[in-house]
Design an enzyme around this catalytic site. Structure first.
Site, PDB file in Angstrom:
ATOM      1  N   TYR A 165      13.398 107.678  37.436  1.00 53.97           N
ATOM      2  CA  TYR A 165      13.349 106.436  38.212  1.00 53.97           C
ATOM      3  C   TYR A 165      14.757 105.961  38.557  1.00 53.97           C
ATOM      4  O   TYR A 165      15.056 105.638  39.718  1.00 53.97           O
ATOM      5  CB  TYR A 165      12.610 105.361  37.424  1.00 53.97           C
ATOM      6  CG  TYR A 165      12.526 104.038  38.144  1.00 53.97           C
ATOM      7  CD1 TYR A 165      11.584 103.830  39.149  1.00 53.97           C
ATOM      8  CD2 TYR A 165      13.378 102.986  37.819  1.00 53.97           C
ATOM      9  CE1 TYR A 165      11.504 102.622  39.817  1.00 53.97           C
ATOM     10  CE2 TYR A 165      13.309 101.767  38.477  1.00 53.97           C
ATOM     11  CZ  TYR A 165      12.364 101.590  39.478  1.00 53.97           C
ATOM     12  OH  TYR A 165      12.300 100.392  40.134  1.00 53.97           O
ATOM     13  N   SER A 212      16.737  99.214  43.204  1.00 51.82           N
ATOM     14  CA  SER A 212      16.597  98.608  41.875  1.00 51.82           C
ATOM     15  C   SER A 212      17.962  98.454  41.246  1.00 51.82           C
ATOM     16  O   SER A 212      18.865  99.266  41.467  1.00 51.82           O
ATOM     17  CB  SER A 212      15.715  99.481  40.982  1.00 51.82           C
ATOM     18  OG  SER A 212      15.668  98.959  39.659  1.00 51.82           O
TER      19      SER A 212
END
Length: 269
Positions: A157, A144
């Site tokens: 995350y 990501s």
């Protein structure tokens, strides 16, 4: 050697195949002739997808209803994959939470680390020896743009995706000239279709439509990049902006800005 051509014995593995990018990766791989092992928690959804792909593309599609946040279940799957002929591994499964870590469920945060980081590591270690022996294979890591910077209110995350990003690019250096391709996908917001207004999540409401990217297009771009052994794919305006900000903007400046945005996501959730 390029990515191995589809064969009756070989399988492409897609984790998180029940929705989003994982579903699109499975469909794209099947359309290109690859037989599959589909992995996700929701077995009934995988069974329906597998049946559809068998009919539409004449490929084999096996289902593994596995919760990759469960270390024992992941170990069992890794053990199986180490003894199968795996041509492609798509490490796609992942979850995210929003809000201050101190206010979140600690068990869920731990599960997030096991799914987003540990499972990626375990499954990669399971298939890598056979790929290097054969002199060919492909590993697609779904990291990501969030892994390029500190993100308050999205801390677990961002940290797990930082692991995936770094692991992927480090692994490429080790695998140079082995024939094994490694590509990192660092997407921004991705969805299959625009939801009706009444079905919009807080993320849908806060992220403008023009910043979303099609999951089908992202899957195609990613697999094309894996075939070319491209280091990183960053689809979408927002993910490109986050990558630039993470690489060139001082962390003391960028962290409060993105932290405020992600804090609002936590409030909405």
């Amino acid at each position: 050697m390029a990515i191995p051509e589809p064969s009756p014995a070989a399988r492409a593995v897609v984790t998180g195949a029940s929705s989003g990018i994982g579903d699109a990766l499975a469909r794209t791989l099947a359309s290109r002739g690859h037989s599959l092992i589909l992995v996700a928690r929701r077995g009934e959804i995988l069974e329906a997808l597998a049946a559809e792909l068998r009919t539409a593309h004449g490929v084999e599609a096996e289902v593994r209803a596995v919760d990759l946040s469960d270390a024992a279940a992941t170990a069992a799957l890794a053990d199986e994959l180490s003894g199968r002929e795996i041509s492609i591994l798509c490490n796609n499964a992942g979850i995210a939470t929003f809000g201050a870590v101190a206010d979140l469920d600690p068990d869920y945060e731990r599960a997030q680390v096991r799914l987003n980081a540990n499972a990626v590591h375990d499954l990669t270690l399971a298939v890598l020896p056979q790929m290097t022996r054969r002199g060919g294979g492909g590993i697609l890591m779904v990291g990501s743009a969030a892994g390029n910077m500190p993100i308050p209110n999205n801390a677990t995350y961002a940290a797990t995706k930082a692991f995936v990003n770094s692991f992927s690019e480090s692994l490429r250096g080790e695998l140079k000239d082995t024939g094994v391709h490694v590509t990192l996908l660092a997407p921004g917001p991705v969805r299959t279709q625009t939801p009706a207004q009444e079905d919009e999540s807080v993320v849908d409401k806060m992220v403008p439509d023009f910043l979303w990217h099609s999951s089908t297009r992202v899957a195609e771009m990613s697999l094309d990049a894996l075939e070319r052994n491209k280091m990183r794919v960053v689809p979408g305006t927002l993910s490109k902006a986050m990558s630039v900000a993470g690489g060139y903007t001082p962390r003391g400046i960028v962290a409060p800005i993105v932290g405020t945005f992600y804090g609002k996501l936590g409030e909405g959730d």
